[in-house]
Design an enzyme around this catalytic site. Structure first.
Site, mmCIF file in Angstrom:
data_model
loop_
_atom_site.group_PDB
_atom_site.id
_atom_site.type_symbol
_atom_site.label_atom_id
_atom_site.label_comp_id
_atom_site.label_asym_id
_atom_site.label_seq_id
_atom_site.Cartn_x
_atom_site.Cartn_y
_atom_site.Cartn_z
ATOM 1 N N GLU A 1 12.124 -2.196 -0.443
ATOM 2 C CA GLU A 1 12.869 -2.041 0.812
ATOM 3 C C GLU A 1 12.273 -2.984 1.867
ATOM 4 O O GLU A 1 11.166 -2.756 2.354
ATOM 5 C CB GLU A 1 12.796 -0.596 1.282
ATOM 6 C CG GLU A 1 13.425 0.390 0.300
ATOM 7 C CD GLU A 1 13.151 1.827 0.684
ATOM 8 O OE1 GLU A 1 13.924 2.392 1.493
ATOM 9 O OE2 GLU A 1 12.160 2.396 0.202
ATOM 10 N N GLU B 1 4.430 -0.763 1.887
ATOM 11 C CA GLU B 1 5.645 0.029 2.058
ATOM 12 C C GLU B 1 6.898 -0.695 1.560
ATOM 13 O O GLU B 1 7.883 -0.049 1.200
ATOM 14 C CB GLU B 1 5.820 0.393 3.536
ATOM 15 C CG GLU B 1 4.757 1.314 4.098
ATOM 16 C CD GLU B 1 4.840 2.697 3.499
ATOM 17 O OE1 GLU B 1 5.955 3.215 3.364
ATOM 18 O OE2 GLU B 1 3.793 3.256 3.153
ATOM 19 N N GLU C 1 7.870 12.969 -4.924
ATOM 20 C CA GLU C 1 7.580 11.536 -4.813
ATOM 21 C C GLU C 1 6.270 11.237 -5.510
ATOM 22 O O GLU C 1 5.301 11.988 -5.381
ATOM 23 C CB GLU C 1 7.408 11.082 -3.356
ATOM 24 C CG GLU C 1 8.637 11.008 -2.510
ATOM 25 C CD GLU C 1 8.307 10.500 -1.104
ATOM 26 O OE1 GLU C 1 7.183 9.999 -0.895
ATOM 27 O OE2 GLU C 1 9.176 10.614 -0.225
ATOM 28 N N LYS D 1 11.218 -1.569 5.735
ATOM 29 C CA LYS D 1 10.261 -0.504 6.010
ATOM 30 C C LYS D 1 9.143 -1.057 6.881
ATOM 31 O O LYS D 1 8.728 -2.205 6.740
ATOM 32 C CB LYS D 1 9.683 0.064 4.719
ATOM 33 C CG LYS D 1 10.720 0.778 3.867
ATOM 34 C CD LYS D 1 10.099 1.787 2.956
ATOM 35 C CE LYS D 1 9.685 3.012 3.733
ATOM 36 N NZ LYS D 1 9.269 4.116 2.847
#
Length: 334
Positions: free
Chosen positions: A307, A316, A259, A310
């Site tokens: 997203e 995030e 990541e 999250k």
């Protein structure tokens, strides 16, 4: 993706070499996070990967609809077992064979590359399950005749390494945890999966870390260490991992960046301009590796989509290369 002072959480692929027993290896992949209620169907996601020339993916748990969509595409896959499965995989002798039978063997058309047994597990109880679970999954793959093409590893936060400045000082913070894992990786030829986030290092120390240095933008900041010159923070962080591997007596263990990314909104330095600079710089850079290891560095960008479900810091929700409607979150070229 989880927070950490100078590291932590979530990364496209262009391949030019061969690794161990694998066929071609991708240099850049993208993590496909799914914590949202407005994301495209898996078949549409896979088509977007193909359209954009992204030929490696990470998923955080086995998902049959994603695996079916990937079948026959040649897209390389890094698949997590899911942290919730660690205890049973470590302690139940029948769990790993059942897991492989359910999540790998039914999908012969999927180009499985790695199985990640644990992602950023930091609690001591959870860490104790990682190595037994890795060994059990490895044994199940061997029994299924799949160990030659699929490598078993675990994905760690960057802060498993300490004393990272300068990079050559890097050392593993807890050798009782990492040492046996590295022994396993060395014995099987698997890489160490590491989540490396210059964003969190910058966010935590803006006084000493310049934005240009953190985002691959040419500037005045350089770091010289043992004759090596660093013009970006990502290289310095990765080379501290290599230094730690050397000190642990395992210089032959490869590193895959499982990541890396930069948020485009929601916090300090989180702008589309900075995100584009970082991710485009990363895509362009990792083909040439780092000063210490100037060869292709396989890297997964976090993440494919923003997203909306999250939790935690607002950043995030804003690590995506794309919006849920599949439009680019900002301009980028793979």
């Amino acid at each position: 993706m989880a927070k950490q002072g100078g590291s932590s959480m979530h990364a496209v692929a262009l391949v030019l070499v061969a690794l161990a027993a694998f066929p071609a290896v991708h240099s850049i992949g993208v993590c496909n996070g799914v914590i949202g209620n407005n994301l495209p169907a898996p078949s549409d996601v896979v088509k977007l990967y193909q359209t954009k020339g992204i030929d490696a993916m990470r998923i955080y748990a086995p998902e049959s609809n994603v695996l079916n969509a990937l079948s026959g595409t040649g897209i390389g896959l890094l698949m997590d077992v899911g942290n919730g499965a660690l205890t049973s995989l470590a302690n139940d002798p029948s769990a790993a064979p059942a897991w492989v039978k359910a999540n790998v063997q039914p999908f012969p058309g999927v180009s499985f590359r790695y199985i990640a047994v644990g992602n950023e597990v930091t609690d001591s109880a959870g860490q104790k399950t990682i190595l037994p679970a890795m060994k059990n999954i490895q044994a199940a793959l061997v029994a299924a005749g799949l160990s030659g093409s699929i490598k078993v590893s675990t994905s760690v936060r960057f802060d498993v390494v300490e004393n990272t400045s300068p990079p050559s000082n890097g050392v593993f913070a807890d050798t009782s945890f990492m040492g046996p894992i590295l022994e396993f990786l060395a014995s099987t030829g698997a890489p160490l999966l590491a989540n490396v986030y210059p964003y969190f290092a910058y966010k935590g120390d803006q006084q000493n870390i310049k934005l240009d240095f953190a985002t691959f933008v040419p500037g005045s900041t350089t770091v010289t260490d043992n004759g090596l010159t660093y013009t970006n923070l990502f290289d310095a962080m990765v080379d501290s991992i290599y230094a730690a591997l050397e000190k642990a007596g395992k210089p032959g263990v490869k590193v895959v960046i499982s990541e890396s990314g930069w948020p485009s909104a929601g916090g300090v330095g989180a702008t589309a301009q900075n995100t584009r600079a970082y991710n485009q710089g990363l895509i362009n850079h990792v083909r040439g590796g780092t000063p210490k290891k100037p060869s292709l560095l396989e890297t997964y960008i976090f993440a494919m989509f923003n997203e909306n479900q999250k939790t935690g810091d607002p950043t995030e929700n804003n690590f995506g290369l794309f919006n849920p409607d599949k439009s680019p979150a900002y301009s980028i070229t793979f």
